[in-house]
Design an enzyme around this catalytic site. Structure first.
Site, mmCIF file in Angstrom:
data_model
loop_
_atom_site.group_PDB
_atom_site.id
_atom_site.type_symbol
_atom_site.label_atom_id
_atom_site.label_comp_id
_atom_site.label_asym_id
_atom_site.label_seq_id
_atom_site.Cartn_x
_atom_site.Cartn_y
_atom_site.Cartn_z
ATOM 1 C CB THR A 70 41.550 86.676 45.431
ATOM 2 O OG1 THR A 70 40.131 86.794 45.314
ATOM 3 C CG2 THR A 70 42.142 87.919 46.041
ATOM 4 C CB THR A 71 44.760 82.613 45.660
ATOM 5 O OG1 THR A 71 43.696 82.687 46.605
ATOM 6 C CG2 THR A 71 46.003 82.072 46.312
ATOM 7 C CG HIS A 130 37.091 90.530 48.796
ATOM 8 N ND1 HIS A 130 37.544 89.978 47.625
ATOM 9 C CD2 HIS A 130 37.462 89.666 49.779
ATOM 10 C CE1 HIS A 130 38.163 88.832 47.893
ATOM 11 N NE2 HIS A 130 38.130 88.624 49.188
ATOM 12 N NE ARG A 152 35.758 80.042 39.445
ATOM 13 C CZ ARG A 152 36.229 79.178 40.322
ATOM 14 N NH1 ARG A 152 36.384 79.528 41.591
ATOM 15 N NH2 ARG A 152 36.566 77.962 39.951
ATOM 16 C CB SER A 160 34.607 78.353 44.635
ATOM 17 O OG SER A 160 35.868 78.577 45.188
ATOM 18 N N GLY A 286 40.404 74.430 41.175
ATOM 19 C CA GLY A 286 40.910 75.366 40.167
ATOM 20 C C GLY A 286 40.429 75.045 38.769
#
Ligand code: A3P
Length: 318
Positions: A70-71, A130, A152, A160, A286
């Site tokens: 998202t970020t 979301h 993902r 995560s 990441g």
């Protein structure tokens, strides 16, 4: 508060008393609503979003499953869509986390009272959510706005999210063990889960309306970022010109929004997000495949099997 809003609040409080609930990984409450699990404190925001959000023709909606990028995608879409307004040296992303510049409807905007006034939100309006596809506000589906979705590999998403939930857990509570969190993830019990329902909703929508819903995977963006920067720009209606491409704009934006660059900005290392959450919480490793450092072979096989079964026949694989 207006009478209508007060009524809605009462209605939601009432609804909350009737929903199935479990303890979330961070010690807060998770409730089941419209077939998925949602933090009880976000339910209010979500229902208000469902009922009151008015999509506009040129809106860009970024839909994601939590911890799937998202970020990152917020930074990319914001930068692509605003590149004629701000050069990279002047980017608002140098002083604000992408999560602030592209607010989340269910978790920020509609969570607070009174209802947000969004008509004058800077154009193009870019909002995140979301919420599962079937539960999106009708106006998003009926208007001409675009939806970009990212998901993902569920194993990396799990790790995560587990790491994230440990950091935002209720103070002075026992951290949830990886085994316990894993067991819940396999039953679909995590915020906005089950993950397979979430991805399938957007996957099907992207097949039915490819001009409306762009379906992306974190791993693909990692592997071939420049290709997807261009694809995103085309999809949201801000294609790169030939000149821009020759000048290397695509590569510049890709590098600017990369994990290495974003996670090293002062604002993302030490800044705070609405004075509640430190921005660095959104930047961990990441990378792709970090699950191998946490899950045993029997755990990974188990979740992979569940995902394979749930997605079978859809054409979607991880
Ligand atoms: P990890 O915990 O695996 O490191 P979200 O933004 O949906 O909450 O997802 C967070 C995940 O995206 C974290 O994954 C985070 O490190 C990663 N992430 C954040 N910014 C990124 C970027 N610019 N490029 C790639 N990954 C990024």
């Amino acid at each position: 508060l207006g009478e209508k809003e007060a009524e809605l609040s009462d209605e939601i409080e009432q609804l909350l008393t009737t929903l199935p609930k479990v303890k979330n990984w961070n010690g807060l409450e998770l409730c089941q609503y419209q077939g998925f699990w949602c933090g009880s404190r976000y339910l209010r925001g979500m229902i208000k979003f469902q009922r009151h959000f008015e999509a506009q023709h040129n809106d860009i909606i970024l839909a994601t499953f939590p911890k799937c990028g998202t970020t990152w995608l917020k930074a990319l879409i914001f930068t692509i869509a605003n590149r004629s307004k701000y050069s990279l040296d002047n980017s608002p992303l140098l002083s604000q986390c992408s999560r602030e510049l592209v607010p989340s409807c269910d978790q920020d905007l509609f969570m607070r009272d009174p209802l947000p006034v969004l008509e004058d939100f800077p154009k193009p309006r870019i909002f995140a959510t979301h919420t599962l596809y079937p539960s999106l506000p009708k106006s998003i589906k009926n208007s001409n706005c675009r939806i970009v979705y990212i998901c993902r590999n569920p194993l990396d998403q799990f790790v995560s999210n587990w790491k994230f939930m440990l950091r935002i857990r209720v103070p002075n509570t026992e951290p949830i063990s990886i085994d316990e969190a894993f067991e819940m993830a396999c039953q679909g019990k995590q915020s906005f889960g089950p993950i397979w329902e979430h991805v399938l909703g957007y996957w099907k929508a992207s097949k039915e309306e490819p001009h409306k819903v762009l379906f992306l995977k974190y791993e693909d963006l990692k592997e071939n970022n420049k290709f997807y920067v261009k694809q995103l720009a085309d999809f949201i209606g801000y294609p790169f010109t030939e000149d821009e491409e020759k000048q290397g704009k695509v590569e510049e934006i890709s590098k600017f929004c990369s994990f290495d660059n974003m996670s090293n900005l002062e604002v993302n290392k030490n800044g705070e997000y609405f004075k509640e959450i430190k921005n660095d919480i959104f930047f961990r490793k990441g990378s792709v495949g970090d699950w191998k450092n946490y899950l045993t072979p029997s755990m990974s096989e188990h979740l992979e099997k569940i995902i394979e079964e749930k997605l079978s026949g859809s054409g979607l694989t991880f």
